[in-house]
Design a protein around this motif. Structure first.
Motif, short mmCIF file in Angstrom:
data_model
loop_
_atom_site.label_atom_id
_atom_site.label_comp_id
_atom_site.label_asym_id
_atom_site.label_seq_id
_atom_site.Cartn_x
_atom_site.Cartn_y
_atom_site.Cartn_z
N UNK A 13 0.81 -1.22 0.00
CA UNK A 13 0.00 0.00 0.00
C UNK A 13 0.85 1.27 0.00
N UNK A 14 1.82 1.36 0.88
CA UNK A 14 2.64 2.58 0.96
C UNK A 14 3.39 2.79 -0.35
N UNK A 39 -10.15 0.76 11.70
CA UNK A 39 -8.83 0.39 11.17
C UNK A 39 -7.74 1.07 12.00
N UNK A 40 -7.91 2.33 12.25
CA UNK A 40 -6.86 3.12 12.89
C UNK A 40 -6.69 2.84 14.37
N UNK A 48 0.63 1.17 12.77
CA UNK A 48 1.40 2.35 13.17
C UNK A 48 2.55 2.60 12.19
N UNK A 49 3.19 1.54 11.72
CA UNK A 49 4.29 1.69 10.76
C UNK A 49 3.79 2.29 9.45
N UNK A 50 2.63 1.85 8.99
CA UNK A 50 2.06 2.40 7.75
C UNK A 50 1.70 3.87 7.94
N UNK A 51 1.11 4.20 9.08
CA UNK A 51 0.77 5.60 9.35
C UNK A 51 2.01 6.48 9.35
N UNK A 75 -8.24 8.62 22.44
CA UNK A 75 -7.58 7.62 21.59
C UNK A 75 -6.77 8.25 20.47
N UNK A 76 -7.04 9.49 20.14
CA UNK A 76 -6.29 10.18 19.08
C UNK A 76 -4.85 10.45 19.46
N UNK A 77 -4.54 10.37 20.76
CA UNK A 77 -3.16 10.62 21.20
C UNK A 77 -2.17 9.64 20.59
N UNK A 78 -2.65 8.46 20.20
CA UNK A 78 -1.77 7.43 19.69
C UNK A 78 -1.35 7.64 18.24
N UNK A 79 -1.97 8.60 17.55
CA UNK A 79 -1.65 8.84 16.15
C UNK A 79 -0.45 9.78 16.06
N UNK A 80 0.33 9.63 14.99
CA UNK A 80 1.39 10.63 14.76
C UNK A 80 0.77 12.03 14.74
N UNK A 81 1.48 13.00 15.25
CA UNK A 81 0.90 14.30 15.57
C UNK A 81 0.30 15.08 14.41
N UNK A 82 0.69 14.84 13.18
CA UNK A 82 0.16 15.67 12.10
C UNK A 82 -1.08 15.10 11.45
N UNK A 83 -1.62 14.01 11.93
CA UNK A 83 -2.82 13.42 11.32
C UNK A 83 -4.05 14.11 11.81
#
Length: 83
Positions: A13-14, A39-40, A48-51, A75-83
């Motif tokens: 995908x990436x 999914x997220x 997490x690696x794909x994100x 739960x949004x804290x777990x996403x990389x900061x610019x998403x």
């Protein structure tokens, strides 16, 4: 652009996204991939690696159907900061 869970979990995908970004005139910041919260929010290192790989490409991520499941703003804290 909507992305299915199956597409997102595909090993290539990436690379496919990166190839599409090499098309003349398509700036990475202009691409927004929309993924469902189910999914997220899975605690999965591959997700997490794909994100992170998509972030490195400069692609934006949008969360579809947020709040329809068991997620919260916390739960949004777990996403990389610019998403």
């Amino acid at each position: 652009m909507n992305v299915s869970a199956r597409q997102f979990r595909d090993a290539g995908f990436v690379d496919q996204v990166g190839e599409a970004l090499r098309t003349p005139g398509l700036a990475p910041g202009s691409l927004r991939l929309e993924l469902t919260e189910t999914v997220l929010l899975r605690r999965d290192t591959q997700i997490q690696a794909v994100l992170h790989a998509l972030k490195d490409l400069g692609v934006h991520i949008a969360v579809d159907d947020f709040g329809t499941g068991f997620s919260s703003l916390r739960s949004l804290r777990d996403f990389p900061s610019t998403y």
